[in-house]
Write a protein that holds these residues in place. Structure first.
Motif, PDB file in Angstrom:
ATOM      1  N   HIS A   1      -7.122  -8.622  -4.589  1.00 60.99           N
ATOM      2  CA  HIS A   1      -5.928  -8.276  -3.828  1.00 60.99           C
ATOM      3  C   HIS A   1      -6.172  -7.172  -2.800  1.00 60.99           C
ATOM      4  O   HIS A   1      -7.060  -6.331  -2.964  1.00 60.99           O
ATOM      5  CB  HIS A   1      -4.812  -7.828  -4.782  1.00 60.99           C
ATOM      6  CG  HIS A   1      -4.257  -8.944  -5.602  1.00 60.99           C
ATOM      7  ND1 HIS A   1      -3.102  -9.605  -5.292  1.00 60.99           N
ATOM      8  CD2 HIS A   1      -4.729  -9.536  -6.742  1.00 60.99           C
ATOM      9  CE1 HIS A   1      -2.861 -10.538  -6.197  1.00 60.99           C
ATOM     10  NE2 HIS A   1      -3.840 -10.514  -7.087  1.00 60.99           N
ATOM     11  N   VAL A   2      -5.314  -7.197  -1.767  1.00 61.08           N
ATOM     12  CA  VAL A   2      -5.256  -6.140  -0.759  1.00 61.08           C
ATOM     13  C   VAL A   2      -4.011  -5.301  -1.038  1.00 61.08           C
ATOM     14  O   VAL A   2      -2.915  -5.842  -1.232  1.00 61.08           O
ATOM     15  CB  VAL A   2      -5.172  -6.714   0.668  1.00 61.08           C
ATOM     16  CG1 VAL A   2      -5.117  -5.579   1.695  1.00 61.08           C
ATOM     17  CG2 VAL A   2      -6.343  -7.637   0.949  1.00 61.08           C
TER      18      VAL A   2
ATOM     19  N   VAL B   1      -1.552  -2.270   0.461  1.00 58.01           N
ATOM     20  CA  VAL B   1      -1.169  -1.471   1.624  1.00 58.01           C
ATOM     21  C   VAL B   1      -0.618  -0.139   1.135  1.00 58.01           C
ATOM     22  O   VAL B   1       0.336  -0.092   0.355  1.00 58.01           O
ATOM     23  CB  VAL B   1      -0.108  -2.194   2.476  1.00 58.01           C
ATOM     24  CG1 VAL B   1       0.308  -1.308   3.654  1.00 58.01           C
ATOM     25  CG2 VAL B   1      -0.643  -3.516   2.964  1.00 58.01           C
TER      26      VAL B   1
ATOM     27  N   THR C   1      -7.980  -1.456   0.082  1.00 59.95           N
ATOM     28  CA  THR C   1      -6.775  -0.657   0.322  1.00 59.95           C
ATOM     29  C   THR C   1      -6.723  -0.309   1.802  1.00 59.95           C
ATOM     30  O   THR C   1      -7.706   0.179   2.364  1.00 59.95           O
ATOM     31  CB  THR C   1      -6.779   0.642  -0.507  1.00 59.95           C
ATOM     32  OG1 THR C   1      -6.890   0.303  -1.888  1.00 59.95           O
ATOM     33  CG2 THR C   1      -5.507   1.426  -0.294  1.00 59.95           C
ATOM     34  N   LEU C   2      -5.576  -0.582   2.429  1.00 55.54           N
ATOM     35  CA  LEU C   2      -5.411  -0.360   3.864  1.00 55.54           C
ATOM     36  C   LEU C   2      -4.162   0.471   4.131  1.00 55.54           C
ATOM     37  O   LEU C   2      -3.155   0.319   3.442  1.00 55.54           O
ATOM     38  CB  LEU C   2      -5.244  -1.704   4.600  1.00 55.54           C
ATOM     39  CG  LEU C   2      -6.484  -2.548   4.885  1.00 55.54           C
ATOM     40  CD1 LEU C   2      -6.056  -3.860   5.538  1.00 55.54           C
ATOM     41  CD2 LEU C   2      -7.431  -1.803   5.805  1.00 55.54           C
TER      42      LEU C   2
ATOM     43  N   ILE D   1      -0.153  -2.093   7.480  1.00 53.10           N
ATOM     44  CA  ILE D   1       0.329  -3.333   6.892  1.00 53.10           C
ATOM     45  C   ILE D   1       0.082  -4.538   7.799  1.00 53.10           C
ATOM     46  O   ILE D   1      -0.171  -5.647   7.323  1.00 53.10           O
ATOM     47  CB  ILE D   1       1.835  -3.217   6.543  1.00 53.10           C
ATOM     48  CG1 ILE D   1       2.280  -4.409   5.688  1.00 53.10           C
ATOM     49  CG2 ILE D   1       2.688  -3.060   7.787  1.00 53.10           C
ATOM     50  CD1 ILE D   1       3.673  -4.288   5.142  1.00 53.10           C
TER      51      ILE D   1
ATOM     52  N   VAL E   1      -3.140  -6.722   7.487  1.00 51.76           N
ATOM     53  CA  VAL E   1      -3.388  -7.484   6.261  1.00 51.76           C
ATOM     54  C   VAL E   1      -3.472  -8.992   6.491  1.00 51.76           C
ATOM     55  O   VAL E   1      -4.388  -9.651   5.978  1.00 51.76           O
ATOM     56  CB  VAL E   1      -2.333  -7.136   5.197  1.00 51.76           C
ATOM     57  CG1 VAL E   1      -2.473  -8.032   3.972  1.00 51.76           C
ATOM     58  CG2 VAL E   1      -2.467  -5.672   4.795  1.00 51.76           C
TER      59      VAL E   1
ATOM     60  N   VAL F   1      -6.863 -10.165   7.662  1.00 51.59           N
ATOM     61  CA  VAL F   1      -7.886 -10.012   6.625  1.00 51.59           C
ATOM     62  C   VAL F   1      -7.787 -11.146   5.618  1.00 51.59           C
ATOM     63  O   VAL F   1      -8.792 -11.781   5.253  1.00 51.59           O
ATOM     64  CB  VAL F   1      -7.734  -8.645   5.928  1.00 51.59           C
ATOM     65  CG1 VAL F   1      -8.637  -8.565   4.693  1.00 51.59           C
ATOM     66  CG2 VAL F   1      -8.046  -7.509   6.885  1.00 51.59           C
ATOM     67  N   VAL F   2      -6.591 -11.428   5.154  1.00 52.61           N
ATOM     68  CA  VAL F   2      -6.399 -12.485   4.154  1.00 52.61           C
ATOM     69  C   VAL F   2      -6.778 -13.846   4.716  1.00 52.61           C
ATOM     70  O   VAL F   2      -7.374 -14.679   4.016  1.00 52.61           O
ATOM     71  CB  VAL F   2      -4.934 -12.469   3.656  1.00 52.61           C
ATOM     72  CG1 VAL F   2      -4.635 -13.703   2.795  1.00 52.61           C
ATOM     73  CG2 VAL F   2      -4.659 -11.194   2.877  1.00 52.61           C
TER      74      VAL F   2
ATOM     75  N   ALA G   1      -2.583 -10.993  -0.820  1.00 54.58           N
ATOM     76  CA  ALA G   1      -1.810  -9.774  -0.574  1.00 54.58           C
ATOM     77  C   ALA G   1      -0.334 -10.075  -0.791  1.00 54.58           C
ATOM     78  O   ALA G   1       0.125 -11.197  -0.548  1.00 54.58           O
ATOM     79  CB  ALA G   1      -2.036  -9.254   0.843  1.00 54.58           C
TER      80      ALA G   1
ATOM     81  N   ILE H   1       3.059  -8.789   0.629  1.00 58.05           N
ATOM     82  CA  ILE H   1       3.551  -7.990   1.749  1.00 58.05           C
ATOM     83  C   ILE H   1       4.940  -8.476   2.151  1.00 58.05           C
ATOM     84  O   ILE H   1       5.433  -9.492   1.644  1.00 58.05           O
ATOM     85  CB  ILE H   1       2.603  -8.071   2.968  1.00 58.05           C
ATOM     86  CG1 ILE H   1       2.448  -9.522   3.434  1.00 58.05           C
ATOM     87  CG2 ILE H   1       1.244  -7.466   2.637  1.00 58.05           C
ATOM     88  CD1 ILE H   1       1.652  -9.685   4.709  1.00 58.05           C
TER      89      ILE H   1
ATOM     90  N   SER I   1       2.336 -12.287  12.406  1.00 58.20           N
ATOM     91  CA  SER I   1       0.889 -12.230  12.635  1.00 58.20           C
ATOM     92  C   SER I   1       0.398 -13.442  13.419  1.00 58.20           C
ATOM     93  O   SER I   1       0.877 -14.564  13.237  1.00 58.20           O
ATOM     94  CB  SER I   1       0.163 -12.165  11.286  1.00 58.20           C
ATOM     95  OG  SER I   1      -1.232 -12.287  11.480  1.00 58.20           O
TER      96      SER I   1
END
Length: 296
Positions: free
Chosen positions: A191-192, A194, A220-221, A224, A227, A230-231, A238, A240, A248
């Motif tokens: 997982h990511v 935020v 960890t970012l 937000i 994300v 990245v995914v 993630a 979110i 996005s």
């Protein structure tokens, strides 16, 4: 009456020097007014601290009725000027977290450009939800939009603007995208998280911990809106806010699932200082923001 005006200014500013400036008197005169108030009411009213004057419980009880009484007197005695945004030449200073910057700001600027060319915005970014209070106290911004501060006081006013729900996202190439997202599948994924404050746990982790469970964090970012990209290019997942995924450029490469655990809505608020509550231009600005937020 002068003592009540001084008291209201001290509640708004939490600083003798700034309160004196607001009222238009010297700092010694404001200090003398505070001394007279203390004697009159038999209460210290404010205690000095490293972050400014802290009101006593007695002062907090007095704050709202005194402010309301002064507003009524002002309305009865002073004719408020009318703000005309179509012909005005003014710059509003607006504090924004990342989410409203992407989700709401373009709509605000579009409306201003089309009908109010003399109205401009000066946007300041903030991440920590409580930073908005510091910016408002210092007069750096006229208003802010973000998650409601953790410690609000009578001088800080808020109004809910935007609501959003959580979704869990994975890449369309991820094997997990081929079947419904259940909790076991969710916990098997990397997982990511935020976290603008750099913490290693968030709302999802707290909710899982209540069930005696834990997810695997791969990244960890603080941002937000980074994300989804990245995914889309990894096998990570993630959880979110939905509008973040939909805004996005990578949204076409994502699959969105309802999270397999109960999570609350997130509400973003309009936040402003009581000293600007009745200012005609500020009133218009807040209503303008609220109108375009409701259209989203």
């Amino acid at each position: 009456m002068n003592l009540l005006v001084a008291f209201n200014a001290l509640m708004n500013e939490r600083n003798v020097t700034r309160a004196a400036t607001q009222v238009g008197v010297s700092q010694p005169a404001m200090s003398a007014a505070l001394s007279r108030l203390r004697n009159l009411l038999g209460d210290p009213l404010f205690q000095r601290s490293s972050v400014g004057l802290i009101p006593t419980p007695r002062a907090r009880d007095l704050a709202s009725p005194v402010a309301a009484a002064l507003r009524q007197i002002e309305l009865a005695m002073v004719s408020q000027p009318v703000f005309q945004p179509e012909t005005a030449s003014v710059t509003f200073k607006l504090g924004l977290q990342d989410y409203p910057t992407v989700v709401l700001l373009p709509a605000l600027l579009e409306a201003l450009e089309q009908t109010m060319p003399g109205v401009s915005l000066n946007v300041l970014a903030f991440n920590d939800r409580d930073a908005a209070v510091d910016l408002l106290d210092a007069g750096v911004i006229d208003a802010a939009i973000g998650v409601s501060p953790t410690n609000t006081d009578a001088r800080i006013l808020t109004r809910p603007l935007l609501r959003d729900e959580f979704v869990t996202i994975v890449s369309s190439d991820n094997l997990a995208a081929r079947s419904p997202m259940n909790l076991n599948t969710y916990l098997d994924l990397q997982h990511v998280l935020v976290s603008p404050e750099g913490q290693l746990h968030g709302l999802v982790d707290q909710t899982l911990a209540q069930q005696g469970k834990k997810r695997k964090l791969a990244l960890t970012l603080p941002q937000i809106f980074a994300v989804p990209a990245v995914v889309a290019r990894t096998n990570m997942a993630a959880t979110i806010l939905k509008r973040v995924a939909l805004h996005s450029q990578a949204s076409h490469r994502l699959i969105l699932f309802p999270p397999p655990l109960a999570l609350p809505e997130i509400v973003f608020h309009l936040i402003w200082h009581r000293r600007s509550d009745n200012h005609p231009a500020q009133l218009w600005f807040r209503e303008f923001i609220a109108k375009h937020s409701a259209a989203l």
